[in-house]
Design an enzyme around this catalytic site. Structure first.
Site, PDB file in Angstrom:
ATOM      1  N   CYS A   1      20.567 -11.656  39.543  1.00 18.65           N
ATOM      2  CA  CYS A   1      19.558 -10.593  39.668  1.00 18.65           C
ATOM      3  C   CYS A   1      19.389 -10.191  41.125  1.00 18.65           C
ATOM      4  CB  CYS A   1      18.228 -11.091  39.108  1.00 18.65           C
ATOM      5  SG  CYS A   1      16.842 -10.031  39.518  1.00 18.65           S
TER       6      CYS A   1
ATOM      7  N   CYS B   1      15.673 -11.250  42.380  1.00 12.93           N
ATOM      8  CA  CYS B   1      15.208 -12.645  42.477  1.00 12.93           C
ATOM      9  C   CYS B   1      15.279 -13.126  43.935  1.00 12.93           C
ATOM     10  CB  CYS B   1      16.052 -13.555  41.584  1.00 12.93           C
ATOM     11  SG  CYS B   1      15.477 -13.624  39.872  1.00 12.93           S
TER      12      CYS B   1
ATOM     13  N   HIS C   1      11.485 -14.017  37.375  1.00 19.64           N
ATOM     14  CA  HIS C   1      12.329 -13.012  36.739  1.00 19.64           C
ATOM     15  C   HIS C   1      11.798 -12.637  35.344  1.00 19.64           C
ATOM     16  CE1 HIS C   1      16.239 -11.015  36.225  1.00 19.64           C
ATOM     17  NE2 HIS C   1      16.267 -11.486  35.003  1.00 19.64           N
TER      18      HIS C   1
ATOM     19  N   ASN D   1       8.686   1.812  36.220  1.00 25.59           N
ATOM     20  CA  ASN D   1       9.468   2.086  35.012  1.00 25.59           C
ATOM     21  C   ASN D   1       9.702   0.744  34.366  1.00 25.59           C
ATOM     22  OD1 ASN D   1       9.879   4.836  35.630  1.00 25.59           O
ATOM     23  ND2 ASN D   1      11.643   4.325  36.902  1.00 25.59           N
TER      24      ASN D   1
ATOM     25  N   SER E   1      16.417  -0.390  35.665  1.00 25.46           N
ATOM     26  CA  SER E   1      17.754  -0.936  35.866  1.00 25.46           C
ATOM     27  C   SER E   1      17.790  -2.455  35.845  1.00 25.46           C
ATOM     28  CB  SER E   1      18.285  -0.446  37.216  1.00 25.46           C
ATOM     29  OG  SER E   1      17.416  -0.879  38.249  1.00 25.46           O
TER      30      SER E   1
ATOM     31  N   HIS F   1      13.768  -7.773  35.965  1.00 26.98           N
ATOM     32  CA  HIS F   1      12.865  -8.478  36.888  1.00 26.98           C
ATOM     33  C   HIS F   1      11.680  -7.548  37.202  1.00 26.98           C
ATOM     34  CE1 HIS F   1      12.473 -11.624  40.206  1.00 26.98           C
ATOM     35  NE2 HIS F   1      11.394 -10.863  40.282  1.00 26.98           N
TER      36      HIS F   1
ATOM     37  N   HIS G   1       9.120  -5.203  38.465  1.00 23.52           N
ATOM     38  CA  HIS G   1       8.991  -4.560  39.777  1.00 23.52           C
ATOM     39  C   HIS G   1       8.469  -3.146  39.605  1.00 23.52           C
ATOM     40  CE1 HIS G   1      12.844  -3.041  38.270  1.00 23.52           C
ATOM     41  NE2 HIS G   1      12.685  -2.006  39.071  1.00 23.52           N
TER      42      HIS G   1
ATOM     43  N   GLN H   1       7.975   0.773  42.006  1.00 19.07           N
ATOM     44  CA  GLN H   1       8.540   1.514  43.131  1.00 19.07           C
ATOM     45  C   GLN H   1       7.448   2.330  43.806  1.00 19.07           C
ATOM     46  OE1 GLN H   1      12.341   3.471  42.795  1.00 19.07           O
ATOM     47  NE2 GLN H   1      12.544   2.829  40.670  1.00 19.07           N
TER      48      GLN H   1
HETATM   49  P1  H2U Z   1      14.124   0.954  38.477  1.00 21.83           P
HETATM   50  O1  H2U Z   1      12.699   0.621  38.806  1.00 21.83           O
HETATM   51  O2  H2U Z   1      14.250   2.267  37.763  1.00 21.83           O
HETATM   52  O3  H2U Z   1      14.815  -0.168  37.776  1.00 21.83           O
HETATM   53  O4  H2U Z   1      14.871   1.087  39.874  1.00 21.83           O
HETATM   54  C1  H2U Z   1      15.112   0.003  40.728  1.00 21.83           C
HETATM   55  C2  H2U Z   1      15.431   0.526  42.093  1.00 21.83           C
HETATM   56  O5  H2U Z   1      16.079  -0.515  42.815  1.00 21.83           O
HETATM   57  C3  H2U Z   1      16.378   1.714  42.088  1.00 21.83           C
HETATM   58  O6  H2U Z   1      15.695   2.794  42.664  1.00 21.83           O
HETATM   59  C4  H2U Z   1      17.004   0.063  43.699  1.00 21.83           C
HETATM   60  C5  H2U Z   1      17.560   1.254  42.946  1.00 21.83           C
HETATM   61  O7  H2U Z   1      17.935   2.267  43.830  1.00 21.83           O
HETATM   62  N1  H2U Z   1      17.999  -0.937  44.075  1.00 21.83           N
HETATM   63  C6  H2U Z   1      18.060  -1.383  45.393  1.00 21.83           C
HETATM   64  O8  H2U Z   1      17.306  -0.889  46.237  1.00 21.83           O
HETATM   65  N2  H2U Z   1      18.921  -2.390  45.730  1.00 21.83           N
HETATM   66  C7  H2U Z   1      19.806  -2.969  44.861  1.00 21.83           C
HETATM   67  O9  H2U Z   1      20.517  -3.888  45.240  1.00 21.83           O
HETATM   68  C8  H2U Z   1      19.903  -2.458  43.478  1.00 21.83           C
HETATM   69  C9  H2U Z   1      18.881  -1.443  43.058  1.00 21.83           C
HETATM   70 ZN    ZN Z   2      15.243 -11.665  39.018  1.00 20.59          ZN
END
Ligand code: H2U
Ligand code: ZN
Length: 345
Positions: A47, A50, A110, A150, A158, A161, A163, A165
């Protein structure tokens, strides 16, 4: 009372929704199945969120113990002053947009979503959103800070875990801009606060209220578009996250936990949604017209797998719903505040 097709007006955006309650009675022939519970590990070595793991850009996460914030490695916005990308042709109009995107991990775990965190941990998440709001808005080119989550693959998330934004921008984005205009117009016309008056009316009628505590109320708004859409509204004259007192932070944690727990309990699944806070813009003006609130937009309709689609008529004409906001509120009100995973059977 509301069993025939009608339009409901959303005073926060100026838009309307078509409600067709009689259709909610139509027979449903699709699958209604329960999905097996996802059993995630508390730590996943693959992940990118993590603790201690490597992210896409090659940077390593800290060995964090509570929340963890980093600049999005694939940021949709850039802070640098770029050559003015502006077109003033009325039919080909554009302006440049500067900004910053950050990712906020709720905890090192996670496997623990918002409703599964304890109240202190949720308060800590709110404190992190607040610190970030203060930090981002202190930059002279930032005028709006959008905190959002989201949740679930169905919402384009994506990574499981937990989170959220934060995207902070130079211009006020489209949805908050509509709300600003409507709240201002109401305030200027009536000398009163739109959401304050709305909340008072809803408390009189009670049919769309889920619950409230000393500082916040959760309800299905009269104009809800998504089947189980909710809004959490602050009671006081708080306009931004950084104005919350510690009592208000505790109350917000309590109401976030209860709303998301009931969502999970509804179909006994980790309930997907997009949620986010609408706070007043950071444009060096006070915003007496504004009330801090959060929207939850969940796509599920009748089971863990049957979702509401916003397609033909919604895309081309206007949003439409079948089950009424009142019956959605009744369902959500009837659920327990104890998470289904923790209920002893
Ligand atoms: P979601 O909340 O839609 O899953 O988006 C996760 C964000 O994490 C996404 O905007 C970022 C993606 O650009 N990301 C990183 O900043 N670093 C990473 O290593 C993978 C994803
Ligand atoms: Zn994780």
């Amino acid at each position: 009372m509301f069993d025939t097709p009608h339009r409901r007006f959303n005073p926060l955006t100026g838009e309307s929704v078509l409600v067709s309650p009689h259709r909610a009675k139509r027979p449903w022939l699709g699958q209604v199945e329960k999905t097996p519970p996802e059993n995630l590990p508390s730590y996943d070595p693959t992940c990118y969120l993590c603790p201690r793991n490597e992210r896409a850009g090659g940077l390593k996460n800290l060995d964090y113990k509570s929340t963890f914030v980093f600049d999005n490695d694939f940021s949709a916005l850039l802070p640098d002053q770029t050559p003015e990308h502006a077109s003033d042709h009325p039919l080909l109009a554009s302006v440049s947009e500067r900004g910053l995107c950050r990712v906020v991990c709720f905890s090192p775990r996670h496997d623990l979503t918002l409703p599964e965190l304890d109240n202190a941990a949720i308060e800590n998440v709110i404190a992190t959103w607040t610190e970030q709001t203060v930090d981002l808005s202190s930059k002279d080119f930032i005028h709006y800070v959008q905190v959002f989550e989201n949740k679930g693959a169905i919402m384009g998330c994506s990574n499981p875990h937990p989170h959220s934004q934060i995207w902070a921008t130079e211009h006020i984005p489209v949805e908050p801009a509509k709300e600003l205009e409507r709240q201002k117009a109401y305030f200027n016309k009536n000398g009163r606060i739109l959401l304050f008056d709305y909340l008072a009316e809803e408390h009189k009628r009670k049919e769309r209220i889920l619950f409230s505590n000393n500082h916040f109320t959760a309800l299905v708004p009269y104009w809800a578009v998504w089947p189980f859409e909710t809004i959490i509204i602050a009671h006081g004259s708080v306009t931004r996250l950084n104005e919350l007192t510690s009592a208000e932070v505790s109350a917000l944690a309590d109401i976030l936990k209860r709303v998301t727990t009931r969502y999970d309990n509804l179909f006994e699944v980790s309930f997907p949604y997009s949620m986010g806070f609408h706070q007043a813009p950071f444009d060096d003006q006070s915003h007496p017209e504004w009330t801090l609130h959060a929207h939850f937009y969940p796509p599920l309709l009748r089971s863990a797998t049957v979702r509401k689609f916003m397609v033909g008529y919604e895309m081309l004409a206007m949003p439409q719903r079948d089950i009424t906001p009142e019956s959605a509120a009744e369902r959500l009100r009837s659920l327990s505040d104890t998470h289904y995973k923790h209920e002893s059977h």
